[in-house]
Scaffold this motif. Structure first.
Motif, PDB file in Angstrom:
ATOM      1  N   LYS A 178       0.849  -1.202   0.000  1.00 41.30           N
ATOM      2  CA  LYS A 178       0.000   0.000   0.000  1.00 41.30           C
ATOM      3  C   LYS A 178       0.882   1.248   0.000  1.00 41.30           C
ATOM      4  CE  LYS A 178      -3.803   2.255   0.356  1.00 41.30           C
ATOM      5  NZ  LYS A 178      -4.525   2.396  -0.892  1.00 41.30           N
ATOM      6  N   GLU A 179       1.908   1.212   0.822  1.00 44.58           N
ATOM      7  CA  GLU A 179       2.857   2.334   0.905  1.00 44.58           C
ATOM      8  C   GLU A 179       3.547   2.577  -0.457  1.00 44.58           C
ATOM      9  OE1 GLU A 179       3.660   4.367   3.388  1.00 44.58           O
ATOM     10  OE2 GLU A 179       5.520   5.215   2.544  1.00 44.58           O
ATOM     11  N   LEU A 180       3.915   1.495  -1.104  1.00 45.26           N
ATOM     12  CA  LEU A 180       4.530   1.615  -2.427  1.00 45.26           C
ATOM     13  C   LEU A 180       3.538   2.226  -3.419  1.00 45.26           C
ATOM     14  CD1 LEU A 180       6.970   0.990  -4.287  1.00 45.26           C
ATOM     15  CD2 LEU A 180       6.084  -1.342  -4.537  1.00 45.26           C
ATOM     16  N   GLY A 181       2.259   1.859  -3.256  1.00 44.86           N
ATOM     17  CA  GLY A 181       1.215   2.496  -4.060  1.00 44.86           C
ATOM     18  C   GLY A 181       0.706   1.682  -5.232  1.00 44.86           C
ATOM     19  N   VAL A 182       1.048   0.388  -5.282  1.00 45.49           N
ATOM     20  CA  VAL A 182       0.601  -0.418  -6.421  1.00 45.49           C
ATOM     21  C   VAL A 182      -0.901  -0.679  -6.359  1.00 45.49           C
ATOM     22  CG1 VAL A 182       2.840  -1.501  -6.785  1.00 45.49           C
ATOM     23  CG2 VAL A 182       1.189  -2.590  -5.252  1.00 45.49           C
ATOM     24  N   ASP A 183      -1.494  -0.935  -7.518  1.00 48.45           N
ATOM     25  CA  ASP A 183      -2.946  -1.101  -7.612  1.00 48.45           C
ATOM     26  C   ASP A 183      -3.370  -2.557  -7.671  1.00 48.45           C
ATOM     27  OD1 ASP A 183      -3.538   1.862  -8.371  1.00 48.45           O
ATOM     28  OD2 ASP A 183      -1.942   1.217  -9.719  1.00 48.45           O
ATOM     29  N   VAL A 184      -2.492  -3.391  -8.202  1.00 41.67           N
ATOM     30  CA  VAL A 184      -2.858  -4.783  -8.469  1.00 41.67           C
ATOM     31  C   VAL A 184      -1.702  -5.674  -8.029  1.00 41.67           C
ATOM     32  CG1 VAL A 184      -3.390  -6.460 -10.296  1.00 41.67           C
ATOM     33  CG2 VAL A 184      -4.178  -4.094 -10.530  1.00 41.67           C
ATOM     34  N   VAL A 185      -2.041  -6.818  -7.448  1.00 45.97           N
ATOM     35  CA  VAL A 185      -1.032  -7.857  -7.214  1.00 45.97           C
ATOM     36  C   VAL A 185      -1.291  -8.995  -8.181  1.00 45.97           C
ATOM     37  CG1 VAL A 185      -0.333  -9.698  -5.624  1.00 45.97           C
ATOM     38  CG2 VAL A 185      -0.516  -7.356  -4.795  1.00 45.97           C
ATOM     39  N   TRP A 186      -0.268  -9.397  -8.905  1.00 50.84           N
ATOM     40  CA  TRP A 186      -0.328 -10.677  -9.641  1.00 50.84           C
ATOM     41  C   TRP A 186       0.401 -11.672  -8.762  1.00 50.84           C
ATOM     42  CZ3 TRP A 186       3.876 -11.442 -13.902  1.00 50.84           C
ATOM     43  CH2 TRP A 186       4.125 -12.828 -14.072  1.00 50.84           C
ATOM     44  N   LEU A 187      -0.342 -12.693  -8.366  1.00 46.42           N
ATOM     45  CA  LEU A 187       0.187 -13.698  -7.461  1.00 46.42           C
ATOM     46  C   LEU A 187       0.526 -14.952  -8.270  1.00 46.42           C
ATOM     47  CD1 LEU A 187       0.658 -14.507  -4.488  1.00 46.42           C
ATOM     48  CD2 LEU A 187      -1.759 -15.152  -4.362  1.00 46.42           C
ATOM     49  N   SER A 188       1.790 -15.326  -8.299  1.00 46.17           N
ATOM     50  CA  SER A 188       2.165 -16.579  -8.962  1.00 46.17           C
ATOM     51  C   SER A 188       1.438 -17.733  -8.248  1.00 46.17           C
ATOM     52  CB  SER A 188       3.682 -16.746  -8.942  1.00 46.17           C
ATOM     53  OG  SER A 188       4.261 -15.992  -9.986  1.00 46.17           O
ATOM     54  N   PRO A 189       1.366 -18.930  -8.850  1.00 54.92           N
ATOM     55  CA  PRO A 189       0.419 -19.947  -8.386  1.00 54.92           C
ATOM     56  C   PRO A 189       0.524 -20.316  -6.899  1.00 54.92           C
ATOM     57  CG  PRO A 189       1.409 -20.618 -10.446  1.00 54.92           C
ATOM     58  CD  PRO A 189       2.104 -19.361 -10.039  1.00 54.92           C
ATOM     59  N   VAL A 190      -0.657 -20.400  -6.280  1.00 52.79           N
ATOM     60  CA  VAL A 190      -0.726 -20.819  -4.869  1.00 52.79           C
ATOM     61  C   VAL A 190      -1.582 -22.082  -4.712  1.00 52.79           C
ATOM     62  CG1 VAL A 190      -0.326 -18.507  -3.941  1.00 52.79           C
ATOM     63  CG2 VAL A 190      -2.669 -19.215  -4.429  1.00 52.79           C
ATOM     64  N   TYR A 191      -1.842 -22.759  -5.827  1.00 56.84           N
ATOM     65  CA  TYR A 191      -2.713 -23.936  -5.797  1.00 56.84           C
ATOM     66  C   TYR A 191      -1.933 -25.166  -5.345  1.00 56.84           C
ATOM     67  CZ  TYR A 191      -4.694 -20.622  -9.158  1.00 56.84           C
ATOM     68  OH  TYR A 191      -5.130 -19.475  -9.788  1.00 56.84           O
ATOM     69  N   GLN A 192      -2.695 -26.220  -5.020  1.00 56.46           N
ATOM     70  CA  GLN A 192      -2.063 -27.492  -4.625  1.00 56.46           C
ATOM     71  C   GLN A 192      -1.121 -27.948  -5.728  1.00 56.46           C
ATOM     72  OE1 GLN A 192      -1.822 -29.366  -2.061  1.00 56.46           O
ATOM     73  NE2 GLN A 192      -3.638 -29.118  -0.776  1.00 56.46           N
ATOM     74  N   SER A 193       0.079 -28.337  -5.310  1.00 62.85           N
ATOM     75  CA  SER A 193       1.084 -28.689  -6.307  1.00 62.85           C
ATOM     76  C   SER A 193       2.186 -29.512  -5.672  1.00 62.85           C
ATOM     77  CB  SER A 193       1.683 -27.398  -6.869  1.00 62.85           C
ATOM     78  OG  SER A 193       2.889 -27.659  -7.549  1.00 62.85           O
ATOM     79  N   PRO A 194       2.671 -30.527  -6.393  1.00 58.88           N
ATOM     80  CA  PRO A 194       3.845 -31.250  -5.878  1.00 58.88           C
ATOM     81  C   PRO A 194       5.139 -30.448  -6.058  1.00 58.88           C
ATOM     82  CG  PRO A 194       2.951 -32.342  -7.847  1.00 58.88           C
ATOM     83  CD  PRO A 194       2.082 -31.147  -7.590  1.00 58.88           C
ATOM     84  N   ASN A 195       5.042 -29.251  -6.632  1.00 53.50           N
ATOM     85  CA  ASN A 195       6.193 -28.337  -6.700  1.00 53.50           C
ATOM     86  C   ASN A 195       7.369 -28.840  -7.516  1.00 53.50           C
ATOM     87  OD1 ASN A 195       5.567 -25.881  -5.334  1.00 53.50           O
ATOM     88  ND2 ASN A 195       5.327 -27.116  -3.488  1.00 53.50           N
ATOM     89  N   ASP A 196       7.074 -29.525  -8.601  1.00 48.90           N
ATOM     90  CA  ASP A 196       8.175 -29.861  -9.500  1.00 48.90           C
ATOM     91  C   ASP A 196       8.691 -28.573 -10.150  1.00 48.90           C
ATOM     92  OD1 ASP A 196       9.739 -31.981 -10.648  1.00 48.90           O
ATOM     93  OD2 ASP A 196       8.815 -31.454 -12.568  1.00 48.90           O
ATOM     94  N   ASP A 197       7.755 -27.643 -10.417  1.00 44.22           N
ATOM     95  CA  ASP A 197       8.109 -26.355 -11.020  1.00 44.22           C
ATOM     96  C   ASP A 197       7.525 -25.228 -10.152  1.00 44.22           C
ATOM     97  OD1 ASP A 197       8.993 -24.434 -12.834  1.00 44.22           O
ATOM     98  OD2 ASP A 197       7.336 -24.753 -14.245  1.00 44.22           O
ATOM     99  N   ASN A 198       7.714 -25.365  -8.854  1.00 42.96           N
ATOM    100  CA  ASN A 198       7.259 -24.345  -7.891  1.00 42.96           C
ATOM    101  C   ASN A 198       5.840 -23.838  -8.144  1.00 42.96           C
ATOM    102  OD1 ASN A 198       9.701 -24.575  -6.675  1.00 42.96           O
ATOM    103  ND2 ASN A 198      10.448 -22.536  -7.214  1.00 42.96           N
ATOM    104  N   GLY A 199       4.895 -24.744  -8.199  1.00 45.04           N
ATOM    105  CA  GLY A 199       3.498 -24.334  -8.290  1.00 45.04           C
ATOM    106  C   GLY A 199       2.956 -24.201  -9.698  1.00 45.04           C
TER     107      GLY A 199
END
Ligand code: NOJ
Length: 560
Positions: free
Chosen positions: A41-62
């Motif tokens: 918020k302090e930085l002032g950005v409007d949108v966050v793009w969140l890299s994958p947070v879904y269930q994953s065995p993490n072969d390629d980090n999500g």
């Protein structure tokens, strides 16, 4: 030009594994993100793009998803996710989720079913083919080295995986696959997400027959890109997705589209075609790759950067919309690649931010970029975690017997883990990222480069980025003005103008440690000027016709 919130926005990308750990397991998580929302918020950005947070065995980090509707255990729970999005929205920050639907994990229930038998109802969710004369069905190489096909004992056929063998490609020709994807998208949109970043979305349609690619001399497999990038049905599929899902919500979409040209970029982003809002093109981040691909490294030149950026700016103007980025979780750190991460780290990081944020398009900041975080040189390959890097190392050293030192230099320059070292929050152990042992080591320069130091220093990269973001809110010309390159042939200076009605911006950036002279082209005249931002002290009275620039200097003037 039509006004849109996503044109006026600045996006901040979070790579959750490396952002902030809240529970001491060494892995970033959702509660960690919640604890840092005030920082964003302090930085002032409007949108966050969140890299994958879904269930994953993490072969390629999500990026290998086994359950599209579940949250990865290491990251937290659905309740944490719901709290996170609510807390973002409370602060006026929107959330864009990563949509990874070119492939799933091989541990996704669809694939577990699919591999069981040739007549399983899920068989056709993936791309299965019999071998050809005892070999793979075609000669395509995977992005992560080796063949793009994996033989499966159970049914004696091969499945296609453009990425790791734990990332089987979905078969988009199958309408059931598409329906499942659209349902899943609605699930998240109904939970309040504000858009999607679509992973390698231009690879979902493959040329029928899956023809062989051309093998380069000395190589075992071929780059099959022309048969799976921007394939024959990709626009039809995206228009269907838009009709079925996206058109029903006010959301933003950005497609990741390697190998795309401006002409294709327009097809994806022309609002009349109802596909996507913008795409990530790759031409500027491929300038330092030779014909052998990413690891065939050569120097990029400012002349080429000018050509590439200007081509995209001009060709999409009034027709599509650009996304603007210099780094992300797959690319080296911008300041190390395009700037000077030594003596002029702070100046060049600010210059690069200016260069990018003043162009037409939606700017993306990758976590840590606002601190001028740099690439890393870990002593041993054992310190690296990225599957792309490790597979390449393995193939070249273990299989081909190449020189380890040369390969390590390639990793230092281009490896994806450069971007994945933990976010540097303060100068305490592990940079305040975790109280445990981080899944990948922190960059040793964290005592000097960290958010705490940056927030306390009014001259930091952080405060400069904050100002860049604020300027966008104050001056329509930054969002909507047209772009024109000036001083095209200057070997050190990248300068351009933006024009909206009677207003003009002049953006001056020095891409060197030298002190070249900037001369305003004669066709640009002004009666009044205002300095909007600069990374050095500037005498406001200095006229613009001739300026001796300091190393990596950047200035933006508004002329009237
Ligand atoms: C692009 C993603 O950004 C990258 O991290 C991933 O490895 C591939 N797509 C495969 O999903």
């Amino acid at each position: 030009m039509e006004r849109k919130w996503w044109k006026e926005a600045v996006v901040y990308q979070i790579y959750p594994r490396s952002f902030k750990d809240s529970n001491g397991d060494g892995i970033g998580d959702l509660r960690g993100i919640i604890s840092k929302l005030d920082y964003l918020k302090e930085l002032g950005v409007d949108v966050v793009w969140l890299s994958p947070v879904y269930q994953s065995p993490n072969d390629d980090n999500g990026y290998d998803i086994s359950d599209y509707r579940g949250i990865m255990d290491e990251f937290g729970t659905m309740a944490d996710w719901e709290e996170m999005i609510a807390e973002m929205h409370n602060r006026g920050i929107k959330l864009v989720m990563d949509l990874v639907v070119n492939h799933t994990s091989d541990e996704h229930p669809w694939f577990i079913e699919s591999r069981k038998s040739k007549d399983n109802p899920y068989r056709d969710y993936y791309i299965w083919r019999p071998g050809k004369e005892g070999r793979e069905p075609n000669n395509w190489e995977s992005h992560f080295s080796g063949s793009a096909w994996e033989y499966d004992e159970a049914t004696g056929e091969y499945y296609l995986h453009l990425f790791s063998k734990k990332q089987p490609d979905l078969n988009w020709e199958n309408p059931n696959v598409r329906r499942e994807v659209y349902d899943m998208m609605k699930f998240w949109l109904d939970k309040g997400v504000d858009g999607f970043r679509m992973d390698v979305i231009n690879m979902i349609s493959k040329v029928p027959g899956l023809p062989d690619g051309e093998v380069q001399t000395g190589k075992k497999y071929a780059w099959g890109g022309r048969y799976f990038m921007n394939g024959p049905r990709v626009h039809e599929f995206l228009q269907e997705m838009n009709r079925e899902v996206l058109s029903k919500y006010d959301v933003m979409t950005v497609g990741e589209t390697p190998g795309v040209t401006p002409a294709e970029g327009i097809l994806y982003t022309d609002p009349e075609r109802h596909e996507l809002n913008m795409v990530f093109q790759f031409e500027h981040v491929d300038l330092d790759s030779g014909p052998g691909g990413k690891w065939d490294i050569r120097p990029w030149t400012l002349a080429d950067l000018k050509k590439t950026m200007t081509k995209w700016q001009k060709e999409l103007e009034g027709k599509g919309w650009n996304s603007l980025y210099l780094n992300n979780h797959d690319q080296p750190r911008a300041v190390s690649r395009f700037g000077d991460d030594g003596t002029y780290r702070v100046e060049s990081a600010k210059m690069l931010g200016t260069f990018l944020h003043m162009m037409q398009g939606t700017p993306y900041i990758y976590q840590g970029e606002e601190l001028g975080m740099t690439n890393v040189r870990f002593p041993s390959v054992d310190d690296y975690r990225d599957i792309e890097t490790l597979n390449m190392y393995n193939e070249r050293i273990v299989e081909n017997g190449e020189d380890p030192k040369t390969i390590m230099e390639k990793i230092y320059y281009k490896g994806r883990d450069n971007a994945r070292t933990p976010m540097q929050w303060d100068d305490s152990e592990h940079a305040g990222f975790t109280t445990g042992t981080p899944w990948i080591q922190v960059n040793p320069n964290y005592k000097e480069i960290n958010a705490k130091v940056a927030m306390e220093d009014p001259n930091s990269v952080f405060h400069y980025y904050k100002k860049l973001i604020q300027l966008r809110k104050q001056h329509d010309i930054i969002v909507y003005g047209t772009y024109d390159l000036i001083l095209e042939d200057d070997p050190l200076i990248y300068a351009y103008t933006r024009t909206l009605g009677k207003e003009k911006l002049v953006v001056i950036t020095n891409f060197s440690s030298e002190t070249p002279i900037f001369r305003l082209p004669e066709h640009i005249t002004y009666s009044a000027k205002q300095l909007l931002i600069s990374n050095y002290d500037v005498d406001e009275k200095e006229d613009l016709y001739e300026i001796r620039l300091r190393p990596w200097e950047a200035r933006v003037y508004k002329l009237q």
